[in-house]
Design a protein around this motif. Structure first.
Motif, PDB file in Angstrom:
ATOM      1  N   ALA A  86       0.804  -1.143  -0.091  1.00 49.06           N
ATOM      2  CA  ALA A  86       0.035  -0.101  -0.285  1.00 49.06           C
ATOM      3  C   ALA A  86       0.759   1.296   0.187  1.00 49.06           C
ATOM      4  O   ALA A  86       0.740   2.275  -0.749  1.00 49.06           O
ATOM      5  N   ARG A  87       1.843   1.148   0.697  1.00 48.02           N
ATOM      6  CA  ARG A  87       2.843   2.512   0.830  1.00 48.02           C
ATOM      7  C   ARG A  87       3.660   2.688  -0.412  1.00 48.02           C
ATOM      8  O   ARG A  87       3.601   3.958  -0.921  1.00 48.02           O
ATOM      9  N   LEU A  88       3.753   1.451  -1.085  1.00 51.00           N
ATOM     10  CA  LEU A  88       4.511   1.617  -2.640  1.00 51.00           C
ATOM     11  C   LEU A  88       3.497   2.212  -3.625  1.00 51.00           C
ATOM     12  O   LEU A  88       3.847   2.917  -4.450  1.00 51.00           O
ATOM     13  N   PHE A  89       2.157   1.725  -3.437  1.00 52.77           N
ATOM     14  CA  PHE A  89       1.296   2.113  -4.211  1.00 52.77           C
ATOM     15  C   PHE A  89       0.992   3.794  -4.257  1.00 52.77           C
ATOM     16  O   PHE A  89       0.737   4.303  -5.092  1.00 52.77           O
ATOM     17  N   VAL A  90       0.987   4.122  -2.955  1.00 56.51           N
ATOM     18  CA  VAL A  90       0.534   5.407  -2.836  1.00 56.51           C
ATOM     19  C   VAL A  90       1.900   6.385  -3.340  1.00 56.51           C
ATOM     20  O   VAL A  90       1.560   7.441  -3.814  1.00 56.51           O
ATOM     21  N   GLN A  91       3.062   5.760  -3.194  1.00 55.65           N
ATOM     22  CA  GLN A  91       4.213   6.641  -3.591  1.00 55.65           C
ATOM     23  C   GLN A  91       4.318   6.688  -4.971  1.00 55.65           C
ATOM     24  O   GLN A  91       4.786   7.794  -5.407  1.00 55.65           O
ATOM     25  N   LEU A  92       3.957   5.725  -5.650  1.00 61.57           N
ATOM     26  CA  LEU A  92       3.928   5.638  -7.202  1.00 61.57           C
ATOM     27  C   LEU A  92       2.834   6.707  -7.734  1.00 61.57           C
ATOM     28  O   LEU A  92       2.857   7.370  -8.657  1.00 61.57           O
ATOM     29  N   LEU A  93       1.666   6.595  -7.043  1.00 60.62           N
ATOM     30  CA  LEU A  93       0.622   7.686  -7.319  1.00 60.62           C
ATOM     31  C   LEU A  93       1.242   9.359  -7.087  1.00 60.62           C
ATOM     32  O   LEU A  93       0.912   9.905  -8.104  1.00 60.62           O
ATOM     33  N   ARG A  94       1.982   9.221  -6.189  1.00 59.40           N
ATOM     34  CA  ARG A  94       2.515  10.644  -5.884  1.00 59.40           C
ATOM     35  C   ARG A  94       3.289  11.040  -6.962  1.00 59.40           C
ATOM     36  O   ARG A  94       3.735  12.325  -7.024  1.00 59.40           O
ATOM     37  N   LEU A  95       4.100  10.082  -7.464  1.00 56.68           N
ATOM     38  CA  LEU A  95       5.184  10.503  -8.369  1.00 56.68           C
ATOM     39  C   LEU A  95       4.841  10.701  -9.852  1.00 56.68           C
ATOM     40  O   LEU A  95       5.428  10.672 -10.830  1.00 56.68           O
ATOM     41  N   LEU A  96       3.482  10.910  -9.817  1.00 59.65           N
ATOM     42  CA  LEU A  96       2.819  11.345 -11.498  1.00 59.65           C
ATOM     43  C   LEU A  96       3.514  12.461 -11.933  1.00 59.65           C
ATOM     44  O   LEU A  96       3.848  12.414 -13.006  1.00 59.65           O
TER      45      LEU A  96
END
Length: 260
Positions: A24-34
């Protein structure tokens, strides 16, 4: 220690919860890196070429043969009820709503997902990710984010190619080989397929499947053990987990789309 011992059960539960939290933390981090990914479009473009262009051949060939099968099965089924002219509508709705996004996602998981997992896992095994961290380069921003957003872009495009080639395959079998009227084939398809309800739902499905398959592939590669056996097991888990996730999400999305 037996598997039903409370201490062992608690350890397994804590380990699984830790894995879920890490994902979940990796997924949120990937979304923030758009935004960071959009500021370097060359990286995203290279990954779209890697994921999309190299998967195009298997997607197109599979779509053509699926269209052939739909044309044959649909014609002989509709002929029983005197509705053979509705073959084009049957082929188009089957591909756009269901088979296009689902089969494309399964092929995408087998072709592009495994390559992503193997690539990230080999970087982990070769300590390339650790070396990037030592040089103050964020591997999530530099390696994972461009691949994540490239997969989201490539998946709907591949699904559109699959559906278009499948419709062409149904036309070849139904009109050219069997002899269904071409005007009725295209006319009923044009009248019966709605852009928002049918095509829009298919695009939404392909977007969700693209997010799912790409994230599962990246997560398995990121969490893989840095050994040849660990990378091979991560690649196998990618195909299994992504395929099951696609089929499960397909049921949920289909139920939601028909209930709204």
């Amino acid at each position: 220690m037996s598997w039903w011992h409370p201490a062992h059960v608690g350890y397994v539960v804590r380990s699984k919860l830790a894995d879920v939290g890490q994902g979940a933390r990796l997924f949120v981090q990937l979304l923030r890196l758009l935004g960071a990914a959009l500021r370097r479009p060359q990286l995203v473009g290279d990954q779209i070429h890697f994921l999309g262009n190299y998967s195009l051949s298997i997607i197109a060939v599979s779509g053509l043969f699926v269209g052939f099968v739909l044309g044959l099965q649909g014609y002989y089924t509709l002929q029983r009820y005197g509705s053979a002219e509705a073959l084009g509508l049957l082929v188009a709705l089957s591909l756009v709503r269901e088979l296009g996004p689902v089969v494309t996602a399964l092929l995408f998981a087998g072709r592009a997902g495994t390559s992503l997992t193997a690539e990230i896992g080999l970087m982990r095994a070769g300590e390339q990710l650790s070396a990037m961290e030592m040089m103050a380069v964020d591997p999530v921003r530099r390696i994972l984010a461009p691949r994540f957003w490239a997969g989201i872009v490539a998946m709907p495009l591949l699904a559109a190619v699959f559906s278009a080639v499948g419709v062409l395959g149904g036309w070849i079998v139904g009109v050219l080989m069997i002899g269904v009227d071409g005007g009725a084939f295209w006319g009923q398809m044009q009248d019966g397929v709605d852009v928002w309800k049918d095509v829009g739902n298919g695009v939404l499905k392909s977007l969700v499947f693209g997010i799912t398959v790409t994230f599962v592939a990246l997560l398995q590669g990121w969490a893989a053990k840095p050994t040849p056996e660990g990378v091979s097991r991560a690649t196998t888990r990618t195909v299994v987990m992504a395929s099951l996730a696609v089929l499960g999400l397909d049921f949920v999305l289909t139920a939601l789309m028909f209930s709204l």
